[in-house]
Design a protein around this motif. Structure first.
Motif, PDB file in Angstrom:
ATOM      1  N   CYS A  37       5.271   6.231 -10.302  1.00 54.61           N
ATOM      2  CA  CYS A  37       6.567   5.698 -10.741  1.00 54.61           C
ATOM      3  C   CYS A  37       7.283   6.765 -11.553  1.00 54.61           C
ATOM      4  N   GLU A  38       8.515   7.076 -11.132  1.00 55.98           N
ATOM      5  CA  GLU A  38       9.335   8.072 -11.819  1.00 55.98           C
ATOM      6  C   GLU A  38      10.385   7.440 -12.726  1.00 55.98           C
ATOM      7  N   ALA A  39      10.809   6.224 -12.389  1.00 51.74           N
ATOM      8  CA  ALA A  39      11.838   5.535 -13.179  1.00 51.74           C
ATOM      9  C   ALA A  39      11.638   4.034 -13.076  1.00 51.74           C
ATOM     10  N   THR A  93       4.607  -4.253  -9.660  1.00 51.93           N
ATOM     11  CA  THR A  93       5.327  -3.097  -9.110  1.00 51.93           C
ATOM     12  C   THR A  93       4.734  -1.799  -9.640  1.00 51.93           C
ATOM     13  N   LEU A  94       4.377  -1.788 -10.916  1.00 53.97           N
ATOM     14  CA  LEU A  94       3.766  -0.581 -11.482  1.00 53.97           C
ATOM     15  C   LEU A  94       2.399  -0.320 -10.869  1.00 53.97           C
ATOM     16  N   ASP A  95       1.629  -1.363 -10.620  1.00 48.98           N
ATOM     17  CA  ASP A  95       0.335  -1.196  -9.946  1.00 48.98           C
ATOM     18  C   ASP A  95       0.532  -0.600  -8.557  1.00 48.98           C
ATOM     19  N   LEU A 148       7.380   3.459  -1.995  1.00 47.94           N
ATOM     20  CA  LEU A 148       8.345   2.382  -2.198  1.00 47.94           C
ATOM     21  C   LEU A 148       8.545   2.051  -3.672  1.00 47.94           C
ATOM     22  N   TRP A 149       7.619   2.451  -4.497  1.00 44.95           N
ATOM     23  CA  TRP A 149       7.615   2.013  -5.889  1.00 44.95           C
ATOM     24  C   TRP A 149       7.820   3.160  -6.864  1.00 44.95           C
ATOM     25  N   ARG A 150       8.377   4.275  -6.410  1.00 42.36           N
ATOM     26  CA  ARG A 150       8.641   5.413  -7.313  1.00 42.36           C
ATOM     27  C   ARG A 150       9.780   5.125  -8.274  1.00 42.36           C
ATOM     28  N   ARG A 151      10.807   4.431  -7.794  1.00 43.35           N
ATOM     29  CA  ARG A 151      11.959   4.083  -8.624  1.00 43.35           C
ATOM     30  C   ARG A 151      12.083   2.569  -8.566  1.00 43.35           C
ATOM     31  N   ILE A 152      11.859   1.934  -9.695  1.00 43.84           N
ATOM     32  CA  ILE A 152      11.812   0.474  -9.734  1.00 43.84           C
ATOM     33  C   ILE A 152      12.977  -0.050 -10.565  1.00 43.84           C
ATOM     34  N   ASP A 153      13.867  -0.791  -9.914  1.00 41.28           N
ATOM     35  CA  ASP A 153      14.969  -1.460 -10.597  1.00 41.28           C
ATOM     36  C   ASP A 153      14.822  -2.940 -10.303  1.00 41.28           C
ATOM     37  N   MET A 154      14.343  -3.662 -11.277  1.00 41.78           N
ATOM     38  CA  MET A 154      14.085  -5.090 -11.098  1.00 41.78           C
ATOM     39  C   MET A 154      15.370  -5.908 -11.169  1.00 41.78           C
ATOM     40  N   GLY A 155      16.449  -5.318 -11.667  1.00 39.14           N
ATOM     41  CA  GLY A 155      17.708  -6.044 -11.747  1.00 39.14           C
ATOM     42  C   GLY A 155      17.617  -7.280 -12.619  1.00 39.14           C
ATOM     43  N   ILE A 156      16.946  -7.157 -13.758  1.00 30.87           N
ATOM     44  CA  ILE A 156      16.752  -8.314 -14.632  1.00 30.87           C
ATOM     45  C   ILE A 156      17.514  -8.122 -15.936  1.00 30.87           C
ATOM     46  N   ASP A 157      17.869  -9.226 -16.553  1.00 28.58           N
ATOM     47  CA  ASP A 157      18.555  -9.169 -17.844  1.00 28.58           C
ATOM     48  C   ASP A 157      17.540  -9.269 -18.987  1.00 28.58           C
ATOM     49  N   THR A 158      18.006  -9.050 -20.162  1.00 28.53           N
ATOM     50  CA  THR A 158      17.130  -9.002 -21.330  1.00 28.53           C
ATOM     51  C   THR A 158      16.373 -10.306 -21.546  1.00 28.53           C
ATOM     52  N   ILE A 159      17.020 -11.421 -21.321  1.00 31.82           N
ATOM     53  CA  ILE A 159      16.369 -12.713 -21.563  1.00 31.82           C
ATOM     54  C   ILE A 159      15.215 -12.936 -20.588  1.00 31.82           C
ATOM     55  N   SER A 160      15.420 -12.617 -19.305  1.00 34.34           N
ATOM     56  CA  SER A 160      14.376 -12.912 -18.321  1.00 34.34           C
ATOM     57  C   SER A 160      13.199 -11.939 -18.403  1.00 34.34           C
ATOM     58  N   VAL A 161      13.331 -10.854 -19.168  1.00 35.40           N
ATOM     59  CA  VAL A 161      12.214  -9.914 -19.348  1.00 35.40           C
ATOM     60  C   VAL A 161      11.019 -10.632 -19.955  1.00 35.40           C
ATOM     61  N   PHE A 162      11.283 -11.627 -20.760  1.00 36.77           N
ATOM     62  CA  PHE A 162      10.211 -12.315 -21.459  1.00 36.77           C
ATOM     63  C   PHE A 162       9.594 -13.452 -20.647  1.00 36.77           C
ATOM     64  N   GLY A 206       0.758  -1.244   0.000  1.00 38.85           N
ATOM     65  CA  GLY A 206       0.000   0.000   0.000  1.00 38.85           C
ATOM     66  C   GLY A 206       0.788   1.292   0.000  1.00 38.85           C
ATOM     67  N   GLU A 207       2.105   1.233   0.130  1.00 38.07           N
ATOM     68  CA  GLU A 207       2.895   2.464   0.203  1.00 38.07           C
ATOM     69  C   GLU A 207       3.541   2.751  -1.155  1.00 38.07           C
ATOM     70  N   ALA A 208       2.932   3.651  -1.916  1.00 35.75           N
ATOM     71  CA  ALA A 208       3.398   3.962  -3.277  1.00 35.75           C
ATOM     72  C   ALA A 208       4.814   4.539  -3.289  1.00 35.75           C
TER      73      ALA A 208
END
Length: 106
Positions: free
Chosen positions: A103-105, A95-97, A70-84, A66-68
């Motif tokens: 969300c700023e970044a 995270t976007l929800d 925390l989710w202003r800057r989101i770095d999932m730390g994922i590589d290109t392959i795992s995006v899919f 419930g605390e937005a």
């Protein structure tokens, strides 16, 4: 000089405590003030919050979800392959929800 002084080189030793230290009180981590909990969560990444911290107790989950702030800057730390990967995409959507439009970044 007494025999005990000669055995210990003339130095007096401190006696060990006669009572073991009392065990500390158990901590109620759910009772942490929300501002402190948010500060701790900001040190974690989204993955650590979503896959660990939010499952500690209902209080921590309520803050994590419930605390937005925390989710202003989101770095999932994922590589290109795992995006899919479907699970990664679902986590990114969640995270976007949670950012509630703040969300700023990403």
């Amino acid at each position: 000089m007494s025999s005990s002084s000669r055995r210990h080189g003339g130095h007096h030793r401190a006696e060990p405590p006669s009572h073991p230290p009392a065990p500390s009180e158990p901590r109620d981590w759910a009772a942490l003030p929300q501002d402190i909990l948010i500060t701790v969560f900001l040190k974690l990444g989204p993955r650590e919050i979503m896959l660990g911290a939010e499952f500690v107790c209902t209080t921590w989950r309520r803050v994590a979800v419930g605390e937005a702030l925390l989710w202003r800057r989101i770095d999932m730390g994922i590589d290109t392959i795992s995006v899919f990967h479907p699970a990664t995409r679902a986590m990114a959507r969640a995270t976007l929800d949670r950012s509630a439009g703040q969300c700023e970044a990403f």
